[in-house]
Scaffold this motif. Structure first.
Motif, PDB file in Angstrom:
ATOM      1  N   ALA A  49      11.384   0.169  -7.170  1.00 40.15           N
ATOM      2  CA  ALA A  49      10.102   0.872  -7.192  1.00 40.15           C
ATOM      3  C   ALA A  49       9.662   1.224  -8.604  1.00 40.15           C
ATOM      4  CB  ALA A  49      10.177   2.138  -6.341  1.00 40.15           C
ATOM      5  N   GLY A  50      10.616   1.315  -9.530  1.00 41.96           N
ATOM      6  CA  GLY A  50      10.274   1.667 -10.899  1.00 41.96           C
ATOM      7  C   GLY A  50       9.907   0.491 -11.771  1.00 41.96           C
ATOM      8  N   LYS A  51      10.038  -0.721 -11.261  1.00 43.42           N
ATOM      9  CA  LYS A  51       9.693  -1.904 -12.049  1.00 43.42           C
ATOM     10  C   LYS A  51       8.180  -1.962 -12.268  1.00 43.42           C
ATOM     11  CE  LYS A  51      13.649  -4.633 -10.457  1.00 43.42           C
ATOM     12  NZ  LYS A  51      14.312  -4.667 -11.764  1.00 43.42           N
ATOM     13  N   PRO A  52       7.736  -2.359 -13.464  1.00 47.12           N
ATOM     14  CA  PRO A  52       6.299  -2.349 -13.774  1.00 47.12           C
ATOM     15  C   PRO A  52       5.439  -3.110 -12.781  1.00 47.12           C
ATOM     16  CG  PRO A  52       7.592  -2.732 -15.749  1.00 47.12           C
ATOM     17  CD  PRO A  52       8.554  -2.784 -14.605  1.00 47.12           C
ATOM     18  N   GLU A  53       5.944  -4.264 -12.307  1.00 43.33           N
ATOM     19  CA  GLU A  53       5.141  -5.082 -11.394  1.00 43.33           C
ATOM     20  C   GLU A  53       4.959  -4.425 -10.032  1.00 43.33           C
ATOM     21  OE1 GLU A  53       9.369  -6.904 -11.382  1.00 43.33           O
ATOM     22  OE2 GLU A  53       8.020  -5.851 -12.764  1.00 43.33           O
ATOM     23  N   ALA A  54       5.848  -3.503  -9.683  1.00 40.56           N
ATOM     24  CA  ALA A  54       5.751  -2.812  -8.404  1.00 40.56           C
ATOM     25  C   ALA A  54       5.133  -1.424  -8.529  1.00 40.56           C
ATOM     26  CB  ALA A  54       7.133  -2.701  -7.754  1.00 40.56           C
ATOM     27  N   ARG A  55       5.292  -0.786  -9.701  1.00 45.73           N
ATOM     28  CA  ARG A  55       4.871   0.600  -9.872  1.00 45.73           C
ATOM     29  C   ARG A  55       3.372   0.797  -9.701  1.00 45.73           C
ATOM     30  NH1 ARG A  55       7.299   4.824  -8.880  1.00 45.73           N
ATOM     31  NH2 ARG A  55       5.434   5.097  -7.653  1.00 45.73           N
ATOM     32  N   ALA A  56       2.563  -0.021 -10.406  1.00 43.01           N
ATOM     33  CA  ALA A  56       1.107   0.129 -10.332  1.00 43.01           C
ATOM     34  C   ALA A  56       0.607  -0.151  -8.922  1.00 43.01           C
ATOM     35  CB  ALA A  56       0.424  -0.805 -11.331  1.00 43.01           C
TER      36      ALA A  56
ATOM     37  N   GLU B 127       9.251   4.947  -0.097  1.00 40.85           N
ATOM     38  CA  GLU B 127      10.271   4.012   0.390  1.00 40.85           C
ATOM     39  C   GLU B 127       9.638   2.867   1.161  1.00 40.85           C
ATOM     40  OE1 GLU B 127      14.342   3.961   3.141  1.00 40.85           O
ATOM     41  OE2 GLU B 127      12.986   5.683   3.208  1.00 40.85           O
ATOM     42  N   PHE B 128       8.662   3.196   1.990  1.00 45.03           N
ATOM     43  CA  PHE B 128       7.972   2.178   2.777  1.00 45.03           C
ATOM     44  C   PHE B 128       7.295   1.145   1.873  1.00 45.03           C
ATOM     45  CE2 PHE B 128       3.869   0.804   4.540  1.00 45.03           C
ATOM     46  CZ  PHE B 128       4.291   0.136   5.678  1.00 45.03           C
ATOM     47  N   LEU B 129       6.551   1.612   0.882  1.00 46.06           N
ATOM     48  CA  LEU B 129       5.798   0.697   0.022  1.00 46.06           C
ATOM     49  C   LEU B 129       6.718  -0.140  -0.867  1.00 46.06           C
ATOM     50  CD1 LEU B 129       2.789   2.983  -0.902  1.00 46.06           C
ATOM     51  CD2 LEU B 129       2.706   0.880   0.442  1.00 46.06           C
ATOM     52  N   ALA B 130       7.781   0.453  -1.373  1.00 51.50           N
ATOM     53  CA  ALA B 130       8.731  -0.317  -2.174  1.00 51.50           C
ATOM     54  C   ALA B 130       9.354  -1.426  -1.334  1.00 51.50           C
ATOM     55  CB  ALA B 130       9.820   0.599  -2.735  1.00 51.50           C
ATOM     56  N   THR B 131       9.654  -1.121  -0.080  1.00 55.75           N
ATOM     57  CA  THR B 131      10.253  -2.114   0.805  1.00 55.75           C
ATOM     58  C   THR B 131       9.251  -3.203   1.169  1.00 55.75           C
ATOM     59  OG1 THR B 131      11.661  -0.368   1.720  1.00 55.75           O
ATOM     60  CG2 THR B 131      11.574  -2.437   2.933  1.00 55.75           C
ATOM     61  N   VAL B 132       8.008  -2.832   1.451  1.00 54.40           N
ATOM     62  CA  VAL B 132       6.974  -3.818   1.737  1.00 54.40           C
ATOM     63  C   VAL B 132       6.817  -4.783   0.562  1.00 54.40           C
ATOM     64  CG1 VAL B 132       4.476  -4.167   2.018  1.00 54.40           C
ATOM     65  CG2 VAL B 132       5.645  -2.452   3.387  1.00 54.40           C
TER      66      VAL B 132
END
Length: 228
Positions: free
Chosen positions: A68-75, A96-101
């Motif tokens: 979830a902390g990776k730049p491509e996922a954070r924004a 948690e839901f969005l990081a998993t999606v």
């Protein structure tokens, strides 16, 4: 003038027709969080090599702890969290839901917005949704898939398990249909050849979950036809 039958359209014409229907339906669907409306994915005889490939995909590693902390996922997660807050008020659950999606979609070669649109229409973001056909969870996965490609200890109401299965199955249908999103979504819903379900998913994708900075790949054929 009577529209051509879906079975006689090329994938390009079929998807263009779908997009037009989706735009027409969009104003009706805006703001609606539907209940579970999954059809009945058909249990089919799969070649042993296909079963082995799907089983391997299901059994792969879970979401990395730092994903979830990776730049491509954070924004992406920040923007989608803002849109999802009314449907999923708890901030920790939402994160948690969005990081998993995002992880499961990218891993399967799907656009995360497409996955959100499927969840939007299939379960209305209800973790424990069950359809009349017995499909379960966020992505409304049919239990026969666990017997076919998984293991008895897997729970389709578990967040990662449900999304792993849903994304793997949708990717399988896209590959089977050579990237034709119309037909892949029809197979996913168990309503192949009927326009209502794929039209509604694309409408939700367009109206609720569109994200300009998305760089994930949907699949060459489906991504190309959706922009025509």
């Amino acid at each position: 003038m009577t529209a051509p039958r879906p079975a006689t359209r090329t994938p390009q014409r079929r998807t263009a027709h779908l997009a037009a229907i989706a735009l027409a339906l969009g104003s009706v669907l805006v703001g609606v969080a539907p209940a579970a409306v999954a059809g009945a994915q058909a249990e089919e005889q799969l070649a042993p090599s296909v079963v082995a490939g799907l089983s391997k995909a299901i059994a792969d590693r879970p979401v990395p702890a730092d994903y979830a902390g990776k730049p491509e996922a954070r924004a992406w997660q920040d923007e989608m969290s803002r849109r999802l807050v009314q449907r999923m008020p708890d901030a920790r659950e939402r994160a948690e839901f969005l990081a998993t999606v995002h992880y499961e979609a990218v891993r399967a070669g799907l656009d995360p917005q497409l996955v959100l649109a499927v969840i939007h229409h299939e379960s209305g973001f209800k973790k424990f949704a069950v359809s009349v056909a017995g499909a379960r969870g966020y992505m409304q996965v049919m239990p026969f898939w666990v017997k076919l490609i998984g293991s008895a200890d897997q729970n389709l109401f578990n967040l990662r398990t449900n999304l792993r299965y849903g994304c793997t199955i949708l990717r399988h249908y896209l590959d089977r249909e050579s990237g034709d999103l119309y037909r892949a979504l029809g197979r996913y819903n168990g309503s192949l050849g009927q326009p209502q379900y794929p039209s509604a998913v694309v409408a939700a994708w367009t109206r609720h979950w569109h994200y300009e900075q998305s760089t994930t790949r949907l699949g060459a054929a489906s991504a190309a036809t959706l922009t025509r």
